[in-house]
Write a protein that holds these residues in place. Sequence first.
Motif, short mmCIF file in Angstrom:
data_model
loop_
_atom_site.label_atom_id
_atom_site.label_comp_id
_atom_site.label_asym_id
_atom_site.label_seq_id
_atom_site.Cartn_x
_atom_site.Cartn_y
_atom_site.Cartn_z
N UNK A 126 -44.06 60.26 -30.06
CA UNK A 126 -42.94 59.35 -30.04
C UNK A 126 -42.62 59.07 -28.58
N UNK A 127 -42.69 57.80 -28.20
CA UNK A 127 -42.42 57.46 -26.81
C UNK A 127 -42.40 55.97 -26.58
N UNK A 128 -42.07 55.58 -25.35
CA UNK A 128 -42.04 54.17 -25.00
C UNK A 128 -42.97 53.91 -23.82
N UNK A 129 -43.61 52.75 -23.83
CA UNK A 129 -44.50 52.35 -22.75
C UNK A 129 -44.73 50.85 -22.87
N UNK A 130 -44.89 50.19 -21.74
CA UNK A 130 -45.19 48.75 -21.74
C UNK A 130 -46.70 48.58 -21.87
N UNK A 131 -47.20 48.60 -23.11
CA UNK A 131 -48.64 48.49 -23.32
C UNK A 131 -49.11 47.04 -23.45
N UNK A 132 -48.19 46.09 -23.58
CA UNK A 132 -48.58 44.68 -23.67
C UNK A 132 -48.57 43.99 -22.31
N UNK A 133 -47.99 44.63 -21.29
CA UNK A 133 -47.98 44.07 -19.95
C UNK A 133 -46.95 42.98 -19.71
N UNK A 134 -45.97 42.86 -20.62
CA UNK A 134 -44.98 41.79 -20.48
C UNK A 134 -43.70 42.26 -19.75
N UNK B 210 -40.89 47.47 -22.56
CA UNK B 210 -41.54 48.62 -23.16
C UNK B 210 -41.57 48.52 -24.68
N UNK B 211 -42.69 48.93 -25.25
CA UNK B 211 -42.84 49.02 -26.70
C UNK B 211 -42.56 50.47 -27.12
N UNK B 212 -42.18 50.63 -28.40
CA UNK B 212 -41.94 51.96 -28.96
C UNK B 212 -43.18 52.36 -29.76
N UNK B 213 -43.70 53.56 -29.50
CA UNK B 213 -44.88 54.08 -30.18
C UNK B 213 -44.45 55.28 -31.02
N UNK B 214 -44.79 55.26 -32.31
CA UNK B 214 -44.36 56.28 -33.26
C UNK B 214 -45.58 56.76 -34.04
N UNK C 8 -50.44 55.57 -35.80
CA UNK C 8 -49.57 55.14 -34.73
C UNK C 8 -49.03 53.76 -35.05
N UNK C 9 -47.72 53.65 -35.17
CA UNK C 9 -47.05 52.36 -35.34
C UNK C 9 -46.54 51.93 -33.98
N UNK C 10 -46.77 50.66 -33.65
CA UNK C 10 -46.34 50.11 -32.36
C UNK C 10 -45.33 49.00 -32.62
N UNK C 11 -44.16 49.11 -31.98
CA UNK C 11 -43.06 48.16 -32.19
C UNK C 11 -42.72 47.49 -30.87
N UNK D 108 -37.67 42.57 -29.92
CA UNK D 108 -37.62 41.12 -30.14
C UNK D 108 -36.32 40.78 -30.85
N UNK D 109 -35.53 39.92 -30.26
CA UNK D 109 -34.27 39.46 -30.86
C UNK D 109 -33.36 40.62 -31.26
N UNK D 110 -33.13 41.54 -30.34
CA UNK D 110 -32.22 42.67 -30.52
C UNK D 110 -32.62 43.66 -31.60
N UNK D 111 -33.93 43.77 -31.89
CA UNK D 111 -34.42 44.77 -32.83
C UNK D 111 -35.89 45.04 -32.53
N UNK D 112 -36.46 46.08 -33.12
CA UNK D 112 -37.88 46.35 -33.01
C UNK D 112 -38.61 45.70 -34.18
N UNK D 113 -39.76 45.09 -33.89
CA UNK D 113 -40.64 44.52 -34.91
C UNK D 113 -42.01 45.16 -34.75
N UNK D 114 -42.61 45.58 -35.87
CA UNK D 114 -43.93 46.22 -35.81
C UNK D 114 -44.97 45.16 -35.42
#
Length: 111
Positions: free
Chosen positions: A41-49, A52-56, A68-71, A74-80
């Motif tokens: 469980x952690x956060x990292x900017x894996x898309x380079x934008x 940071x994305x959330x990795x679960x 591993x789900x990557x979120x 986007x628009x004040x929430x996480x989207x997978x």
Amino acid sequence: MTGVTSQPSRSVFGAILLKKVDAKWIKIWETKTKAVGLQYSGIADITGDGIKEYLFGTTIGASARHNLDIYEWNKNTFSKISDVLYHKLELLNNKNIGIAVWQRYIADTIL
């Protein structure tokens, strides 16, 4: 019964994101999954934008793979945006951040 190992029972693992509004905490996002363990469980900017994305990551079974789900935020929430099955995970942090995943091929051979 000697020599018999049992499969760990599945439990519910999850994560929530809270936001403090005035003096109250409000849940703005939640994810849940059945698994036998929490693997990452952690956060990292894996898309380079720059965001940071959330990795679960959860363990599916005793000798099975992890999921591993990557979120993305986007628009004040996480989207997978992706999910990945793996046996071993490593976050790479050179000039850019990325993910390396390994899959078990045969017995203890991992690709």
